[in-house]
Write an enzyme that holds these catalytic residues in place. Structure first.
Site, PDB file in Angstrom:
ATOM      1  N   ARG A 173      15.448 -11.913   0.524  1.00 18.57           N
ATOM      2  CA  ARG A 173      14.073 -11.602   0.653  1.00 18.57           C
ATOM      3  C   ARG A 173      13.451 -12.186  -0.763  1.00 18.57           C
ATOM      4  O   ARG A 173      12.365 -12.775  -0.619  1.00 18.57           O
ATOM      5  CB  ARG A 173      13.635 -10.466   1.246  1.00 18.57           C
ATOM      6  CG  ARG A 173      13.936 -10.186   2.633  1.00 18.57           C
ATOM      7  CD  ARG A 173      13.686  -8.798   3.146  1.00 18.57           C
ATOM      8  NE  ARG A 173      12.341  -8.411   3.051  1.00 18.57           N
ATOM      9  CZ  ARG A 173      11.826  -7.055   3.264  1.00 18.57           C
ATOM     10  NH1 ARG A 173      12.627  -6.322   3.302  1.00 18.57           N
ATOM     11  NH2 ARG A 173      10.360  -6.916   2.905  1.00 18.57           N
ATOM     12  N   CYS A 232       8.976  -3.066  -3.537  1.00 16.24           N
ATOM     13  CA  CYS A 232       9.782  -3.388  -2.349  1.00 16.24           C
ATOM     14  C   CYS A 232       8.974  -4.094  -1.171  1.00 16.24           C
ATOM     15  O   CYS A 232       7.920  -5.083  -1.687  1.00 16.24           O
ATOM     16  CB  CYS A 232      10.529  -2.114  -1.725  1.00 16.24           C
ATOM     17  SG  CYS A 232       9.254  -0.939  -1.243  1.00 16.24           S
TER      18      CYS A 232
END
Length: 276
Positions: A173, A232
């Protein structure tokens, strides 16, 4: 319970104190681990997917306003002199987020259960299917600035050569090779940030690594920079990193509250990097 607990406790520590006056056990599970049918006896729901995120924010898992946070924490039965133990059903995943919120609210009598519910069950301790009612508590929220940062503060941190901005998401990611679970978000990462997947600070069974290993991995990721900001997807697993930094004695770790759910929105027009 007059002495504040250590920030990280194991299942036997909690089992020896379960049921004592002033101890409040909070299940901070999210997603598929939210409100499980089986829980530690007496545990109440610290609902990060619901009331303990800001209902007025378009972003998931945002810190509530102080008055709202105080109301919800009191509804869980928390007093100023309570001892709170936070856990989740994944091991170590979302419990550090709840701990970080309490710390940002000025409450220091909280601990994370290392390994969460799986570790509790593996140790042979009892579980329950009931959810107890809580009397109203008297906790007073006293916000601490600087522990949860907004977009502007993170942009300043990225421009600061003395600050390491660490990304707790999976490396695919971070690079943009994998799609975001929230499909409206762009792929990639904050320009100038460093990848440190939160799983690299945990053992295979979902507990924190020993302190020397945590220090080594954080030192490698920060590369000597004295200040640390964790990011995050939505501000949850960033707290796994920030909590680890706290365990190792870092003086002032911080968390990007909106994280990629904020920065990665196309409408922000903020720069995005891809690749390693």
């Amino acid at each position: 319970m007059t002495t504040a607990p250590p920030p990280l406790v194991d299942a036997d520590w909690l089992a020896a104190r379960l049921g004592r006056p002033g101890l409040v056990v909070l299940d901070a599970g999210v997603g598929p681990h939210r409100h499980p049918d089986v829980r530690i006896p007496g545990a109440r729901a610290f609902d990060l997917d619901g009331a303990l995120s800001d209902p007025a924010s378009p972003l998931p898992h945002s810190m509530p306003a102080p008055a709202d946070l105080q109301r919800e924490l009191r509804a869980l039965g928390l007093d100023d002199d309570s001892t709170a133990v936070l856990y989740d059903g994944a091991g170590v995943y979302s419990a550090p987020r709840a701990w970080w919120m309490l710390r940002a609210a000025g409450f220091d009598r909280a601990a994370v259960l290392d390994g969460g519910l799986p570790a509790w069950r593996a140790a042979g301790h009892p579980v329950s299917t009931g959810r107890p009612a809580a009397r109203a508590g008297n906790l007073t929220v006293r916000p601490r600035p600087g522990l949860l940062l907004d977009r502007d503060a993170v942009a300043a941190a990225l421009a600061d050569p003395g600050t390491a901005v660490l990304d707790a998401r999976a490396r695919a990611r971070f690079t943009g090779a994998a799609p975001e679970p929230r499909p409206h978000l762009r792929r990639g990462h904050l320009p100038g940030s460093t990848s440190l997947p939160f799983t690299e600070l945990l053992t295979p069974d979902g507990r924190y690594l020993p302190l020397p290993a945590l220090r080594s991995r954080l030192a490698a990721a920060t590369a000597g920079r004295p200040r640390l900001v964790a990011s995050c997807g939505s501000g949850v697993t960033a707290c796994v990193l920030a909590f680890a930094a706290h365990l190792t004695g870092h003086p002032s770790p911080a968390v990007y509250d909106g994280s990629w759910s904020d920065w990665g929105r196309p409408e922000t027009g903020l720069p995005v990097a891809t690749g390693g």
